[in-house]
Design an enzyme around this catalytic site. Structure first.
Site, PDB file in Angstrom:
ATOM      1  N   LYS A 126      19.389  10.602 -14.511  1.00 27.43           N
ATOM      2  CA  LYS A 126      19.092   9.541 -15.474  1.00 27.43           C
ATOM      3  C   LYS A 126      20.269   8.603 -15.472  1.00 27.43           C
ATOM      4  O   LYS A 126      21.411   9.013 -15.224  1.00 27.43           O
ATOM      5  CB  LYS A 126      18.895  10.120 -16.866  1.00 27.43           C
ATOM      6  CG  LYS A 126      18.075   9.243 -17.784  1.00 27.43           C
ATOM      7  CD  LYS A 126      16.594   9.352 -17.455  1.00 27.43           C
ATOM      8  CE  LYS A 126      15.749   8.608 -18.470  1.00 27.43           C
ATOM      9  NZ  LYS A 126      14.318   8.713 -18.175  1.00 27.43           N
ATOM     10  N   ASP A 166      12.747   2.780 -17.476  1.00 30.12           N
ATOM     11  CA  ASP A 166      12.712   3.559 -18.714  1.00 30.12           C
ATOM     12  C   ASP A 166      12.808   2.526 -19.837  1.00 30.12           C
ATOM     13  O   ASP A 166      12.503   1.355 -19.594  1.00 30.12           O
ATOM     14  CB  ASP A 166      13.865   4.569 -18.756  1.00 30.12           C
ATOM     15  CG  ASP A 166      13.701   5.615 -19.853  1.00 30.12           C
ATOM     16  OD1 ASP A 166      14.363   5.490 -20.907  1.00 30.12           O
ATOM     17  OD2 ASP A 166      12.888   6.537 -19.665  1.00 30.12           O
TER      18      ASP A 166
END
Lengths: 447, 991
Positions: A126, A166
């Site tokens: 991430k 995201d």
């Protein structure tokens, strides 16, 4: 939790003070691993868990950029490359002022297991920045993305790390990031997913999560000799996930009785047909109207204000709206009305209380992390297409998505059975995702 | 582009006329015996005589008269008061008039002193002594009270002629006469005639204020008593002369010359061949000599002297009708007004047209009407410049038409049903005030026309739509004729009030005026309230009173009148409805003080497939108390929507941006923001229902349409974008498949229309003109082809309310035990002192993981406040309404809607992020909710948790607590600097 896991957790707490979200996520995962370690002492020996909770790499870097007023701005960029045991790191980029190392570690850690569950060769990671795209012009967002990617490009690649979007990173940002990567690295390669169709994106992306949820439900039903055909289905929400879930149910012969939005829900005893679904597409995607207009259009339907969509007697419930929309009382009602299959299209739509009730009732319960993995799966399919320099047709992507969901289901089922709770797909999902990684880490030595 | 604001430019035209005749005789010192004064007016009321002379000629500003008996009294009076003129009689008892004159000038240098003799011998005596030179002029009382008017006007003309001719080109008439007796008789005649004829033509002025101003530009009359004086005056004022009226026998070179007048006209003719000259003599034989010099002749002894003089003035000085003649003198047709002149010019025989054009008759006629600019414009052109006679006609037609339209632009024209042709942009129907909105509209109209705004942006015209205001006089008459006041002020339901007003009768004259108006105004109309007290409200278009939209397309005029009057009655009724009455009284006024004007405004836009709407409508403010991100308060804010502006007024989804920084849209970041928060429908006037009758609420006649309709009409491409689900991206324009969104990207990003620049320009202009921040309404039509300019319509402007009573908050920069919290990121502005209840997310057991459960708890508290209609202060962590459980509390708006102030405080290490996600933010603005973000990483910010936690709660749940204070908090928000302070109730720091 056993002693070993307790000690690992204590170490994690000591080393990661203040990173509450990460600590909570670690605790949740570790909490389900005790039975696994009993069966696999070699994991303890190889300190798999000690290693799995520690990111392989974290990159923190400066992102300077110039705003429209000519002023220099400085943000911080991150990339947490958590685990690459089964494939290159894969996980989204989040641009939001709340982004910090702790949040990204939490998200990255969860991503590791989510990706593993898809059975696709994707590791977990991430990244992001504390940059806030809100209140920025297009050009400012572009300049930031270009500066961000100039640095990030050193650390990513189609066989290394493949970020996606995201919060705060949508199609626009992916475009700018990709453009800069291509320029800096002099290479057109599948280094990002979520790309536009014209330059390497995959079809079926909007449909993936909805379709995937239904495929998962179908697999669950098959284990008890059932099929969706002829069954009554309740769907909550009316966004992308819900719409395409309904579409797939109709295709498979099921009868969808409900949809909802934040104001209320409709119940159509005749079932939502393909034609009515077209109306919903137009209502929600074009006009962005309220679901109650469905009842105004179709007299066979009734509209109800507020919550209550789970009061409708159905065989299958597909919560596709939002977190915590299905509580313990709703679970009781569903069970009382004969529901025997729940597949979660949203993230954590069932409260822990509701989940406990579903598990206790031993119905087919597909938790979100497995059932809604369709979106992640299509990301993987995009990578595959990029590697082959091919673009598959909708049907081809859909078929592969279906196969992935079958594989996910199989992983959950087998793992759950192995650990003595064949109906407990929560257990199956948690452990199934872990096992693949743990075995891979075992194979690859102490790295 | 910044407008160069110059108030002098703004008031240029009215300032010019206002600057005319700066020297006016306001008070006369009359030095006479009582008997002499009695002789001036038999009943002794001299002032009334003067007043009635003024009134008869529709003049304003009649001077006061102070009479004293003696010279000494007069000198004493001069020491203590300022006078514009001294009239002294020959028969002073205590001092010689000449000596008096000299002494008077020592006290008041330059004061005009006029000698008025009752007997000719008195004059001779003074002349013999050479004393007449001491006076500005001597006059002979011939028994006519008009002599006083003539004296006053003559003195004023002498004082003002030089400045007035230079300022605006005021015309001059030279009277050459050396006989005191004669000019004392003749001047009053000439003045009366000039003033009356000027006044008659001034009736064509667009309004009474305009008429009065223009009277000052009437021709000035100068008196010369000998040849040299006359010639000097001619040479000095040659450019401005209307004509010369001259005796034939008078002094030349110090000697009496029987032909001085002839010589004078000869000298004049060498330089001005066509200047009208009237020669007078008691010798008829002089007529031939006069004619030889192309001068008219008048026998002084003629019994029809006045009549002939009047005719001469009318025919030669441009007064009266314009008589179209052939070169041989044959009369063809007459034109008594501009409109008639325009018609005649279009049709008259070309020979007549050329004849008058060559002789400058058109410009002379215009000069009499004080239209000096236009007269000069015409005079500068020669017939010989045009290669085709019909081009002369075409030029005249266009010039006169443009002039007539230009004259009315930016001005309030008094409505005259016999003359209304729709040319006037802004008309007043009836008497009384225009009301707040009407005044704003008139100001906007004036502003647009005074500055080079109309064409300040190439390819775009900026205008005000044609509007009419029914003055408050009609409201008064309506209420009186129907005896509604007492009923309306009584305790009745809104329905009863509306019913009573609807069944009342409109004043007959108003109905007639409206019929005449609607006969010309056949476009859709917005019927808007314009209340007298509105300016004092300074509310941002809060919609206290109603607006009605009329398609105004019924086939029958009568039917249209009925619908319009019905709408007007509803507007009148709305003054007395509950909502309005509460509001009026809440602002410290009384309902009975309120009066209502009504604005009838052309709805801007186009009819598309039976629906009438503008492409874009919006409001803009030059100061923004809800500035977020990098948008500074002083950069202002604009709200825009597709279709009618009702979308914005109702608080529905619309776009907001700062005109100074239009690339930044704080509302939107992700495609989901756009999908959730952009406009989905728009309002239009439904033209398919001409029979519809307006009803209370103002909704009748309107229809809500989908975006797809705008796309069918070809409108969406100018304001829309497309969302591609496959690419998860928004693209400007509608050139691809996908969900249509109203983003204004083609305008703000692709810049097909300079909306942001125009708004900046107009806001700057407006706030400079009003000296305070302003808010405005506007509408836009984009015309894609090159043949027609884009249209920007300026609908309204008014000053913004800026709460003056907020103290300087910066004095609370240090810590203070009386303060509950401080913030330097505050939105809204003003003082809030009615909040006693605080609902807050507990900080003693705060855990981010539990935020997901808090919304319901807060919602329950909110509902109870909603039920009790009580305000409260809400304190919690950010973000409100987020779907992400880790980022904030997922409340819906109706779970926090009763909060008067929302505070986002820091909870442990949870980073506070202001909740500027759209609809939430839009609601903050719509409901004027105060919003404070306390970021304790910043020194200024502070929150006294200890004090708050020490208060015994009224109620609490696992996560949320409610406390009630004995006395209210004192909340100060200074929107200009974005700071706020919340004080504990007085003395609470002692608790």
């Amino acid at each position: 939790m056993n002693q070993y896991l307790d000690s690992v957790l204590a170490t994690v707490r000591a080393k990661n003070r203040g990173e509450d979200e990460f600590l909570q996520a670690v605790e949740e995962v570790l909490g389900s691993l005790a039975p696994v370690l009993e069966n696999h002492p070699e994991y303890i020996e190889a300190k798999i868990v000690d290693r799995i909770v520690e990111p392989e790499r974290m990159v923190v870097f400066r992102v300077p950029w110039i705003d429209d007023g000519g002023n220099i701005q400085v943000n911080r960029g991150f990339r947490v490359e958590f685990n690459s045991a089964i494939g290159p790191y894969k996980g989204g980029l989040r641009f939001h002022p709340s982004v910090n190392q702790g949040i990204l570690k939490f998200l990255g850690f969860e991503q590791v297991f989510k990706n593993s569950l898809t059975t696709l060769p994707m590791g977990g990671g991430k990244g992001g920045s504390d940059f806030d795209p809100k209140g920025k012009s297009d050009l400012e967002v572009m300049r930031f993305c270009q500066s961000f990617m100039t640095e990030l490009s050193r650390h990513i690649g189609p066989n290394t790390d493949v970020p996606a979007g995201d919060i705060g990173v949508g199609g626009r940002e992916i475009g700018y990031l990709f453009g800069q990567y291509k320029r800096v690295r002099n290479a057109f390669e599948g280094v990002l997913t979520g790309k536009a169709l014209n330059w390497g994106g995959s079809l079926i992306r909007p449909e993936a999560t909805g379709y995937g949820t239904v495929y998962f439900a179908k697999e669950m039903l098959q284990t008890s000799g059932r099929s969706i055909d002829g069954l009554k289905v309740s769907v909550s929400g009316s966004g992308n996930v819900a719409q395409y879930a309904v579409q797939k149910v109709i295709e498979m012969g099921g009868k969808v009785l409900s949809l909802s939005d934040s104001s209320g829900f409709i119940v159509d005893e005749e079932g939502i047909s393909a034609e009515k679904l077209e109306y919903v597409f137009e209502l929600k995607n074009e006009r962005r109207g309220r679901i109650k207009e469905y009842a105004e259009k179709y007299p066979s339907a009734e509209y109800y204000e507020g919550t209550g969509v789970w009061n409708v007697p159905v065989d299958i419930a597909l919560p596709c709206a939002t977190e915590n929309e299905l509580n313990g009382d709703d679970a009781d009602t569903l069970l009382k009305n004969g529901c025997f299959c729940v597949a979660e299209g949203a993230n954590m739509p069932s409260t822990p209380n509701a989940v406990d009730k579903f598990l206790a009732a031993k119905i087919h319960y597909g938790p979100g992390k497995a059932a809604n993995a369709g979106g992640v799966a299509v990301s993987g399919l995009e990578m595959s297409q990029n590697s082959m320099r091919l673009s598959w047709t909708r049907e081809e992507v859909d078929e592969r998505l279906h196969n992935i969901m079958i594989a996910i289901h199989e992983t959950c089922r087998q793992t759950a059975a192995t650990y003595g709770e064949p109906e407990n797909y929560v257990l199956g999902a948690n452990i199934g995702g872990f096992l693949k990684i743990a075995d891979s880490m075992l194979d690859q030595g102490v790295v | 582009m910044n407008p160069a604001i110059n108030l002098q430019d703004f008031e240029k035209e009215s300032a010019q006329f206002d600057s005319l005749m700066p020297c006016k005789v306001k008070e006369i010192l009359l030095v006479s015996s009582l008997y002499d004064m009695h002789n001036l007016r038999e009943d002794g009321q001299l002032a009334s005589t003067v007043l009635s002379e003024y009134a008869e000629l529709r003049l304003s500003g009649a001077p006061k008269i102070k009479r004293v008996d003696t010279g000494q009294d007069a000198l004493e009076a001069l020491k203590h008061s300022k006078f514009g003129l001294i009239i002294v009689f020959r028969s002073l008892s205590d001092i010689d008039p000449v000596a008096f004159c000299k002494q008077a000038r020592l006290i008041s240098p330059g004061i005009p002193v006029v000698l008025l003799a009752f007997h000719y011998k008195e004059l001779e005596a003074i002349r013999d002594q050479g004393g007449d030179k001491a006076f500005d002029e001597t006059f002979f009382w011939n028994g006519e009270s008009k002599i006083l008017l003539a004296i006053i006007k003559y003195v004023e003309d002498k004082l003002n002629v030089e400045a007035d001719t230079e300022l605006i080109g005021v015309r001059v008439i030279i009277l050459v006469e050396n006989s005191v007796r004669f000019y004392s008789a003749f001047l009053p005649l000439i003045y009366t005639e000039i003033l009356r004829q000027t006044s008659d033509v001034m009736l064509e002025s667009i309004n009474s204020a305009n008429r009065l101003l223009r009277m000052r530009a009437r021709p000035k009359i100068l008196l010369a008593e000998n040849y040299e004086e006359a010639l000097a005056l001619f040479k000095k004022y040659k450019r401005y002369l209307l004509g010369v009226i001259s005796d034939i026998q008078f002094s030349r070179g110090g000697q009496n010359d029987e032909s001085a007048g002839i010589r004078l006209v000869a000298a004049i003719r060498r330089e001005a061949s066509d200047l009208p000259v009237l020669l007078q003599s008691s010798d008829d034989g002089m007529a031939v000599r006069a004619e030889a010099h192309n001068a008219s002749f008048l026998n002084k002894r003629s019994p029809r002297l006045l009549n002939k003089l009047s005719n001469f003035i009318k025919e030669n000085f441009g007064f009266g009708d314009f008589i179209f003649r052939l070169p041989d003198g044959t009369e063809l047709v007459r034109a008594g007004s501009f409109r008639e002149l325009e018609k005649c010019v279009a049709q008259v025989d070309i020979r007549s047209l050329l004849f008058h054009a060559e002789k400058n008759h058109f410009s002379i006629w215009l000069m009499a009407r004080t239209e000096f600019d236009l007269a000069a414009r015409l005079r500068a052109r020669r017939v010989s410049e045009f290669d085709d006679p019909e081009k002369v006609r075409a030029y005249l037609i266009k010039t006169l038409k443009d002039f007539r339209h230009e004259r009315q632009r930016g001005k309030v024209t008094d409505f005259d049903k016999s003359k209304y042709d729709g040319q006037a942009e802004f008309i007043r129907i009836g008497e009384g005030s225009l009301g707040g909105k009407g005044r704003g509209l008139a100001f906007a109209s004036n502003l647009i026309n005074r500055y080079p705004v109309y064409s300040a942006f190439s390819g775009t015209s900026i205008s005000v739509p044609p509007s009419a205001v029914i003055g408050t006089g009609a409201f008064d008459l309506f209420m009186e004729e129907n005896q509604l006041t007492e009923f309306a002020l009584g305790d009745h339901s809104d329905e009863e009030i509306v019913a009573a007003f609807a069944s009342a009768t409109m004043p007959r004259k108003l109905v007639e005026d409206l019929s005449a108006y609607l006969a010309v105004a056949t476009y859709p109309l917005a019927v808007r309230s314009s209340s007298l007290l509105e300016d004092s409200h300074y509310q941002p278009f809060a919609g206290i009173f109603e607006t009605h939209f009329l398609p105004n397309n019924h086939a029958s005029l009568q039917a249209r009148v009925e619908r319009l009057t019905a709408a007007i009655k509803l507007v009148y009724a709305s003054v007395y409805c509950r909502n309005s009455r509460h509001y009026i009284e809440a602002t410290g006024n009384r309902t009975e003080e309120e009066k209502m004007a009504v604005v009838l405004q052309k709805i801007v836009g186009r009819e598309r497939d039976g629906y009438f709407y503008p492409m874009i409508s919006g409001t803009a403010r030059s100061y923004n108390f809800y500035s977020v991100g990098r948008i500074k308060p002083e950069e202002g804010i604009a709200y825009t929507a597709l279709g009618l502006g009702k979308t914005i007024m109702e608080g529905e989804n619309c776009l907001f941006f700062s005109p100074a920084n239009s690339q930044v849209l704080p509302q939107f970041s992700t495609p989901q923001d756009y999908l959730r928060n952009t406009q989905r429908e728009f309002f239009a006037v439904d033209m398919h229902q001409p029979s519809i009758f307006p009803e209370q609420g103002g909704e009748k006649g309107l229809i809500k349409l989908k975006i797809s309709t705008a796309e069918k009409h070809g409108v969406l491409k100018f304001v829309g974008s497309t969302y591609s689900a496959d690419n998860d991206r928004i693209y400007p324009g509608i050139g691809r498949k996908g969900t249509r969104l109203i983003t204004f990207d083609p305008i703000l990003k692709s810049r097909i229309f300079p909306l942001d620049e125009i708004l900046q320009y107009l806001l700057e202009l407006g706030s400079s003109a009003m000296n305070v921040p302003v808010e405005m309404e506007f509408a836009v039509e984009i015309n894609p082809g090159p043949e027609k300019a884009h249209e920007f319509w300026f609908l309204q402007i008014r000053p913004m309310m800026v709460e003056p009573s907020v103290e300087d908050i910066s004095i609370y920069d240090g810590e203070n035990h009386q303060i509950l919290c401080k913030s330097d990121q505050a939105l809204s502005n003003g003082r809030i002192d009615d909040v006693r209840d605080i609902v807050f997310v507990r900080n003693d057991n705060f855990d981010r993981a539990n935020m997901v459960h808090m919304a319901d708890h807060i919602g329950r508290f909110n509902q109870s406040f909603c039920d009790e209609k009580k305000p409260y202060m809400l304190v919690g962590p950010g973000r409100w309404g987020t779907a992400d459980r880790w980022l904030g509390i997922a409340t819906k708006w109706d779970q926090i809607s009763s909060a008067r102030v929302i505070v986002e405080a820091a909870y442990g290490d949870f980073v506070v992020e202001p909740s500027f996600g759209t609809h939430f933010f839009q609601n903050l603005i719509t409901f004027q909710i105060g919003y404070l973000t306390i970021n304790t990483s910043n020194e200024y910010n502070f929150f006294d948790w200890d004090w708050l936690n020490s208060i015994e709660p009224v109620a609490e749940t696992e996560y949320v607590r409610h406390v009630r204070l004995e006395r209210p908090l004192n909340i100060l928000i200074d929107g200009r600097c974005g700071k706020a302070v919340v004080f504990k109730p007085n003395g609470a720091d002692q608790d």
